[in-house]
Design an enzyme around this catalytic site. Structure first.
Site, PDB file in Angstrom:
ATOM      1  N   ASP A  16       5.552   6.756   2.466  1.00  0.00           N
ATOM      2  CA  ASP A  16       5.160   7.803   1.514  1.00  0.00           C
ATOM      3  C   ASP A  16       3.898   8.549   1.939  1.00  0.00           C
ATOM      4  OD1 ASP A  16       7.167   7.721  -0.675  1.00  0.00           O
ATOM      5  OD2 ASP A  16       6.545   5.619  -0.678  1.00  0.00           O
ATOM      6  N   ASP A 126      -2.742   4.050 -10.768  1.00  0.00           N
ATOM      7  CA  ASP A 126      -3.629   4.393  -9.659  1.00  0.00           C
ATOM      8  C   ASP A 126      -3.923   5.886  -9.566  1.00  0.00           C
ATOM      9  OD1 ASP A 126      -4.152   1.807  -8.850  1.00  0.00           O
ATOM     10  OD2 ASP A 126      -2.348   1.689  -7.624  1.00  0.00           O
ATOM     11  N   SER A 177       7.258  -3.526  -4.647  1.00  0.00           N
ATOM     12  CA  SER A 177       6.098  -2.697  -4.331  1.00  0.00           C
ATOM     13  C   SER A 177       4.901  -3.646  -4.338  1.00  0.00           C
ATOM     14  CB  SER A 177       5.945  -1.612  -5.395  1.00  0.00           C
ATOM     15  OG  SER A 177       4.620  -1.138  -5.361  1.00  0.00           O
TER      16      SER A 177
HETATM   17  N1  ARG Z   1      -0.658  -3.080 -12.201  1.00  0.00           N
HETATM   18  C1  ARG Z   1      -1.754  -3.156 -11.289  1.00  0.00           C
HETATM   19  C2  ARG Z   1      -2.837  -2.188 -11.677  1.00  0.00           C
HETATM   20  O1  ARG Z   1      -2.561  -1.237 -12.346  1.00  0.00           O
HETATM   21  C3  ARG Z   1      -1.344  -2.986  -9.861  1.00  0.00           C
HETATM   22  C4  ARG Z   1      -0.801  -1.634  -9.482  1.00  0.00           C
HETATM   23  C5  ARG Z   1      -0.185  -1.570  -8.107  1.00  0.00           C
HETATM   24  N2  ARG Z   1       0.870  -2.522  -8.000  1.00  0.00           N
HETATM   25  C6  ARG Z   1       1.770  -2.608  -7.027  1.00  0.00           C
HETATM   26  N3  ARG Z   1       2.573  -3.596  -7.043  1.00  0.00           N
HETATM   27  N4  ARG Z   1       1.840  -1.716  -6.084  1.00  0.00           N
HETATM   28  O2  ARG Z   1      -3.971  -2.370 -11.318  1.00  0.00           O
END
Ligand code: ARG
Length: 401
Positions: A16, A126, A177
């Protein structure tokens, strides 16, 4: 006219973010893309990542080691605040975002870029953390998020990349992920989207299955100075080494796994698996040392502060006036949080079995049930009379009807 001329892109080496490079140039008219890969201890080989960005069309490929700052400036304050989002998640991924945002903003200034970019989609936390942190650090800077707008499926993204020489992932890509750094791993998607499905053992990498953990307990002592972890088993350790040592020691006993449904900032509930061995144990040990060194009223008041602090980290408000104000409170409380906590690691549990501190306000003379007792028992009677007076008055009134 493109959306920006020169862009610094947060780069992970994955498909990505690689596709973001030609996409920004071809579709959005960006003239130059500089990539920035932050080393936060994710354990990837950064040499190949650096080259991959250049092969995908970046003009400059930066790799910045942010590990020391990550631990000292982001993890340690969170430990001082005992932060657990929704009482469970120690924010291992969330804490990395404001640091990456800061690196992007600094690189943009250094290279004269008019925008920064990231590869987040529109559904996660994020994107919120990046966009808000960047705005806080430099409100003039544009933030581009191509993956939020391009509407391509995974397959379409891969074939788009192939047109520009970005190789499709060699191994059949994992259904999960995964985000990883020194503080832990976050794993979601694929079969885990069913909240009733137990996470298969293959998703874990930092913690052992209980069936494979040692059959003997292991003791560990963690030293703190003014709320900051400084040593393990009597050895003074630098911040990165301390986290690495504890991850290994604790993870080996199967400690640090979390399976939760959490509430994202964008309103979606999501199922996430975490493994954060060192961070979880540090928070538990730190909280315990506070129980020995802080007064009752500060402890109780701090609970509320901790909750707000955890929420603001989760919600992308690391650079915010509330964060600064709460920091001032937390720092003030940590001045005498110095000492050692002893834990027993065994079969998935880190049990606190002892604590000591030169600044302890635990008073044996008052606590003891032996003859050395200095507590004035008679004084309790008068205290209870006054303390219970409102209840007594109320009860009498109730009886009279
Ligand atoms: N849920 C977590 C957060 O918001 C992790 C986010 C990323 N998770 C992932 N498996 N790529 O901080």
């Amino acid at each position: 006219m493109g959306r920006a001329k020169k862009v610094v892109l947060a780069y992970s080496g994955g498909v990505d973010t690689s596709v973001c490079i030609p996409y920004l140039k071809e579709e959005w008219g960006v003239e130059e893309v500089i990539t920035l890969a932050a080393d936060l201890g994710q354990g990837d080989e950064l040499g190949p990542i650096k080259q991959k960005a250049l092969d995908s069309g970046a003009s400059i490929s930066l790799v910045v080691d942010g590990r020391e700052s990550f631990v000292t400036d982001y993890a340690f304050p969170a430990i001082a605040a005992n932060t657990l989002y929704e009482n469970r998640y120690p924010l291992s991924t969330a804490l990395a975002r404001p640091l990456i945002a800061k690196m992007l903003v600094e690189a943009a200034a250094e290279y004269g870029a008019d925008a920064v970019a990231h590869g987040c989609t529109g559904k996660g936390n994020d994107q919120v953390r990046f966009d808000v942190s960047i705005a806080a650090l430099n409100p003039e800077l544009k933030v581009l998020a191509p993956a939020r707008e391009w509407g391509m499926s995974r397959e379409a993204t891969i074939s788009y990349g192939e047109q520009f020489g970005i190789p499709a992932p060699v191994k059949k890509s994992s259904p999960y992920s995964i985000d990883r750094n020194l503080l832990g791993r976050s794993i979601e998607a694929g079969p885990l989207e069913d909240p009733m499905t137990e996470p298969p053992e293959e998703v874990f990498a930092m913690t052992r299955a209980i069936a494979d953990t040692p059959d003997q307990p292991e003791y560990v002592e963690i030293g703190f100075e003014q709320g900051v972890p400084v040593g393990v088993n009597g050895d003074r350790l630098a911040p990165i080494a301390l986290i690495e040592t504890l991850n290994e020691l604790v993870g080996q006993h199967g400690i640090g796994r979390i399976d939760m449904i959490e509430n994202r900032v964008v309103g979606i509930k999501s199922r996430e698996i975490y493994e954060t061995p060192a961070l979880l144990v540090l928070i538990h040990a730190h909280r315990d040392l506070e129980s020995l060194t802080l007064t009752a009223d500060v402890t109780r008041y701090k609970f509320g502060v901790e909750q707000s602090y955890g929420e603001l980290i989760y919600q992308g408000l690391w650079y915010s006036p509330l964060k600064e104000a709460l920091d001032a409170f937390i720092q003030q409380t940590q001045q005498r949080v110095t000492g050692t906590v002893r834990l027993k690691l065994f079969k998935g549990n880190a049990t606190i079995v002892g604590r000591r501190s030169d600044t302890s306000i635990y008073t044996p003379d008052l606590a003891t049930y032996s003859d050395d007792d200095k507590f004035d028992h008679k004084a309790a009677e008068g205290f209870i009379y006054v303390w219970g007076l409102p209840t007594r008055v109320w009860a009498e009134k109730m009886r009279q009807g």
